[in-house]
Scaffold this motif. Structure first.
Motif, short mmCIF file in Angstrom:
data_model
loop_
_atom_site.label_atom_id
_atom_site.label_comp_id
_atom_site.label_asym_id
_atom_site.label_seq_id
_atom_site.Cartn_x
_atom_site.Cartn_y
_atom_site.Cartn_z
N ASP A 237 0.75 -1.12 0.00
CA ASP A 237 0.09 0.02 0.00
C ASP A 237 0.95 1.34 -0.07
O ASP A 237 1.39 1.65 1.03
CB ASP A 237 -0.87 -0.13 1.14
N GLN A 238 0.95 1.86 -1.13
CA GLN A 238 1.95 3.20 -1.12
C GLN A 238 1.78 4.23 -0.40
O GLN A 238 2.47 4.89 0.00
CB GLN A 238 1.72 3.64 -2.83
N GLN A 239 0.49 4.44 -0.26
CA GLN A 239 -0.30 5.73 0.51
C GLN A 239 0.22 5.18 1.98
O GLN A 239 0.92 6.21 2.80
CB GLN A 239 -1.59 5.62 0.54
N GLN A 243 3.20 7.30 4.64
CA GLN A 243 2.76 7.63 6.06
C GLN A 243 3.62 7.09 7.02
O GLN A 243 4.17 7.70 7.93
CB GLN A 243 1.53 7.48 6.18
N GLU A 244 4.02 5.82 6.80
CA GLU A 244 4.85 5.21 7.63
C GLU A 244 6.06 5.72 7.48
O GLU A 244 6.95 5.78 8.63
CB GLU A 244 4.86 3.88 7.31
N GLU A 245 6.77 6.04 6.50
CA GLU A 245 7.96 6.56 6.49
C GLU A 245 8.08 7.94 7.02
O GLU A 245 9.07 8.21 7.61
CB GLU A 245 8.62 6.38 4.82
N TYR A 274 2.16 1.44 9.89
CA TYR A 274 3.15 0.74 9.63
C TYR A 274 2.17 -0.53 9.05
O TYR A 274 1.20 -0.96 9.48
CB TYR A 274 3.96 0.37 10.88
N GLN A 275 2.97 -1.08 7.88
CA GLN A 275 2.15 -2.17 7.41
C GLN A 275 2.78 -3.91 8.05
O GLN A 275 3.78 -4.06 7.57
CB GLN A 275 2.42 -2.03 5.88
#
Length: 408
Positions: A237-239, A243-245, A274-275
């Motif tokens: 999930d790129q979005q 946000q995680e980064e 985080y994913q």
């Protein structure tokens, strides 16, 4: 060679600064003891660095507590210290005066005593019984009486003066002791402050080293995710990733050490976006490990970094070979779909198997010369070599499998 991280899970980290320092230090000491027993489950270099950071933070907390108490004590005694210095100077001046007086009294007393002794000797002699002799006798007796009286008075004054001197000496000694105690604490304050500066510097160096390792770890993890995503092996999930980064960048920019302890107020974990990749259970037959002899240095799963509070999901495991330049072998029959050198993860080989299963072998120091994209290989076939640690990952239909389940 690049070092890999892992689950600093059991630490639950250290303490935030000022409030309840004693409880925090005690709690952290217990966590460090637990933490030290779990080196075999995590990347040793990062584990040791994190432990050093937390121990240094613990020591700084002790120093900060001591410095605060010492400063408060010195501030509270500042007025009495000044008064004591003034009193001591006055006492010393009085001592000088009293000693002068004592010397004078002593001289007078010696003279009077000598006079009394002389008169006594004279009075012991025989006197004539005429009128002049009797008058002389009475005069001498009167002089002796006067001398004895004066000697008594001088003795009393001498004794009183001695008592005054003794009292002043005791008082002065008490003041000197009190002044010395404060002076010693002031010196200790300066020494502790200097030690504190050195400890802070040491902590910053350790944190910088740890931060570099953690950033490298996250970079390697993202690089592998991107590779697998481009090959449509996993979905990202790129979005959520962006946000995680962003949250991780904010966490790494913070100066304070993260706190996560059941006995302390909670500090926000930097991982709301985080994913955590979907994990499915492995239902196939057990197979061989990619290395003949190895030590697991990083486990699969989720943990929260103890220094920065970043929540991380480890999709892979890391295997450290027990022999140098060890051979890496494929764990199932399959087809090579990727074999190339990367900027972050050194050499990577990805093998596709039946039932949508993929095995990923990263951080290889060398890919075997005959391993090319499209090549079909059998279980146990050598695909390359590894000097440092093998990153081993397993996926099935865009989900992850704990790699250890394949061969343990």
């Amino acid at each position: 060679m690049i070092k890999i991280f892992f689950s600093l899970v059991l630490l639950f980290s250290f303490v935030h600064a000022a409030n309840n320092i004693d409880k925090k230090i005690k709690s952290t000491s217990q966590k460090l003891n637990t933490y030290s027993k779990n080196y075999s489950k995590i990347n040793k270099k990062m584990a040791q660095t994190a432990k050093a950071i937390l121990e240094q933070k613990q020591e700084l907390s002790k120093q900060e507590k001591y410095l605060k108490a010492l400063k408060e004590e010195l501030e509270s005694k500042a007025s009495s210290y000044k008064d004591s210095r003034v009193q001591l100077d006055e006492l010393r001046e009085k001592q000088v005066q009293l000693k002068k007086k004592q010397n004078k009294l002593e001289q007078e007393l010696v003279f009077v005593i000598a006079q009394s002794v002389s008169l006594s000797i004279i009075l012991e002699e025989d006197f004539k019984s005429d009128a002049d002799s009797l008058i002389e006798l009475e005069v001498l007796r009167s002089m002796l009486e006067s001398s004895r009286k004066k000697a008594k008075e001088l003795s009393e004054k001498f004794l009183a003066n001695s008592n005054d001197i003794e009292f002043l000496v005791k008082h002065a000694t008490t003041l000197e002791s009190s002044i010395k105690e404060i002076d010693d604490k002031r010196k200790k304050l300066l020494i502790t402050q200097e030690e504190n500066k050195k400890a802070l510097k040491k902590l910053e160096v350790a944190k910088a080293s740890y931060k570099k390792e953690l950033q490298g770890l996250l970079k390697r993890q993202n690089a592998l995710k991107d590779t697998l995503s481009h090959l449509n092996i996993i979905k990202v999930d790129q979005q959520k990733k962006a946000q995680e980064e962003k949250e991780r960048k904010a966490a790494l920019a913070k100066k304070e050490i993260y706190v996560d302890n059941n006995n302390l107020p909670k500090v926000k974990k930097h991982g709301s976006s985080y994913q955590a990749m979907k994990t499915i259970k492995y239902r196939g037959a057990k197979t061989i490990a990619p290395l003949n002899a190895y030590t697991i240095t990083k486990n699969y799963g989720t943990y929260t970094d103890p220094i920065y509070g970043i929540k991380i999901f480890n999709e892979s495991i890391s295997l450290k070979p027990k022999k140098p330049n060890a051979k890496v072998r494929t764990v199932f029959n399959g087809k090579v779909i990727y074999a190339d050198k990367t900027a972050v993860l050194d050499n990577i080989v990805i093998v596709e198997h039946s039932h949508g299963l993929h095995t990923i072998y990263a951080n290889l120091s060398q890919i075997a010369p005959n391993i090319k994209t499209g090549k079909k290989i059998k279980k146990g076939y050598t695909i390359g070599r590894v000097k440092d640690e093998l990153i081993f990952e397993v996926t099935q239909k865009t989900s992850h499998i704990n790699p250890i389940r394949l061969f343990r």
